[in-house]
Write a protein that holds these residues in place. Structure first.
Motif, mmCIF file in Angstrom:
data_model
loop_
_atom_site.group_PDB
_atom_site.id
_atom_site.type_symbol
_atom_site.label_atom_id
_atom_site.label_comp_id
_atom_site.label_asym_id
_atom_site.label_seq_id
_atom_site.Cartn_x
_atom_site.Cartn_y
_atom_site.Cartn_z
ATOM 1 N N ARG A 33 0.919 -1.177 0.155
ATOM 2 C CA ARG A 33 -0.240 -0.101 -0.144
ATOM 3 C C ARG A 33 0.879 1.305 0.079
ATOM 4 O O ARG A 33 0.352 2.273 -0.563
ATOM 5 N N ASN A 34 2.128 1.159 0.664
ATOM 6 C CA ASN A 34 3.002 2.374 0.626
ATOM 7 C C ASN A 34 3.489 2.626 -0.802
ATOM 8 O O ASN A 34 4.155 1.626 -1.338
ATOM 9 N N SER A 35 3.860 3.828 -1.179
ATOM 10 C CA SER A 35 4.273 3.942 -2.695
ATOM 11 C C SER A 35 5.715 3.794 -2.693
ATOM 12 O O SER A 35 6.005 3.424 -3.838
ATOM 13 N N ASN A 36 6.367 3.584 -1.651
ATOM 14 C CA ASN A 36 7.828 3.251 -1.659
ATOM 15 C C ASN A 36 8.222 1.797 -1.188
ATOM 16 O O ASN A 36 9.070 1.379 -0.754
ATOM 17 N N TRP A 37 6.979 1.091 -1.564
ATOM 18 C CA TRP A 37 7.353 -0.541 -0.784
ATOM 19 C C TRP A 37 8.435 -1.249 -1.674
ATOM 20 O O TRP A 37 9.144 -2.095 -0.859
ATOM 21 N N HIS A 38 8.731 -0.849 -2.970
ATOM 22 C CA HIS A 38 9.762 -1.417 -3.684
ATOM 23 C C HIS A 38 11.205 -1.234 -2.855
ATOM 24 O O HIS A 38 12.288 -1.931 -3.220
ATOM 25 N N GLU A 39 11.302 -0.112 -2.053
ATOM 26 C CA GLU A 39 12.784 0.187 -1.468
ATOM 27 C C GLU A 39 12.570 -0.650 -0.004
ATOM 28 O O GLU A 39 13.844 -0.725 0.448
#
Length: 301
Positions: A33-39
């Motif tokens: 759900r977080n836009s920076n999940w890929h980090e």
């Protein structure tokens, strides 16, 4: 071992997290759900277990585009990120509904997918993408197609059925004769773990289901038995029922055509492939044992 789990706050995710931690394994929650999940994806680990997704909405009120954005596009992005890490296994939780809304006979893995709903179509499109990708040496991809999952804490059609019997309301759909496969969340967790610890299991598509199947009428009888009640089965004309529930397709009533289908259709799923791959004859819980555990949990609420 380290497991990275998406959808860890959901019913299956919570049960799987508890199961793995009880085995002494490390579990990392990954919220998409977080836009920076890929980090936040670890560079190394044993497996990504991708449970997050948009579930089938039986009220048919969902935005259709959401199914594709979440079930297909987000899965593709997560898998592409997985390929850049040193994580060994990728589990994508699809669904038997990705390949068949209805089943004639027994559903096996190599059936040609023909879903009719946006949910099923978004799932099969994600599967098709994953299966066309080249895997680096040492990595594995598992596409899991579970049938109806249940267990303590689950609030699905089984809970609805339980409430009907608990209140002494006659079951009016006894004229529908069906056979259904179910999947205990305990058996699901067992299968995932066995795949991970068995390095000889090949990548591929695997159905998950309990060993036996039951009819809805048998379920009503089992619930009544656990509650100490006498089952009440009414055999009203199936044609009449099908006509009446169409009202629920227009008005917000408890029963509509989609829910009727879920409650009365035959849907038998084969688990032969995964058991053969693991070299096992039986799963830990029988279908009845798993259902009894789920039904008993409803009495606590």
């Amino acid at each position: 071992m380290k497991f990275i789990v998406t959808g860890s706050t959901g019913f299956v995710g919570q049960n799987l997290k508890t199961f793995l931690e009880d085995k002494g394994e490390e579990v990392c929650n990954l919220s998409l759900r977080n836009s920076n999940w890929h980090e936040n994806i670890p560079e190394s680990g044993t497996a990504i277990i991708h449970l997050a997704g948009k579930a089938h909405d039986t009220s048919n009120s969902s935005n259709l585009d959401e199914y594709y954005k979440i079930n297909r596009d987000l899965t593709i992005r997560l898998f592409q990120k997985f390929l850049l890490t040193e994580i060994r296994d990728f589990f994508y939780f699809s669904s038997v509904k990705a390949v068949a809304d209805t089943v004639s006979g027994e559903l096996i893995e190599d059936v040609i997918g023909e879903p009719f709903t946006p949910y099923g179509k978004s799932k099969i499109e994600a599967e098709q993408f994953l299966l066309t990708q080249s895997l680096p040496e040492g990595k594995r991809l598992f596409i899991i197609r579970p049938c109806m999952i249940h267990g303590p804490g689950n609030k699905g059609n089984l809970n609805l059925l339980y409430k009907v019997v608990e209140k002494g309301i006659p079951w009016p759909l006894a004229s529908f004769h069906n056979q259904r496969s179910f999947l205990s969340v305990d058996n699901l967790c067992y299968l995932i773990y066995q795949i991970v610890i068995n390095k000889n299991i090949s990548s591929g598509v695997y159905n998950f289901a309990d060993d036996e199947y039951l009819s809805t009428n048998e379920l009503v009888k089992e619930i009544a038995k656990i509650l100490g009640k006498k089952e009440k089965l009414w055999s009203i004309s199936s044609l009449l029922i099908k006509s009446m529930v169409k009202i629920g397709d227009v008005l917000p009533l408890p029963l509509n055509s989609e829910r009727l289908k879920k409650l009365t259709e035959s849907y038998v799923v084969s688990n032969h492939k995964i058991k053969t791959a693991l070299g096992i004859e039986k799963l830990p819980l029988t279908a009845k044992e798993g259902l009894q555990k789920t039904i008993l949990s409803f009495k606590k609420f």
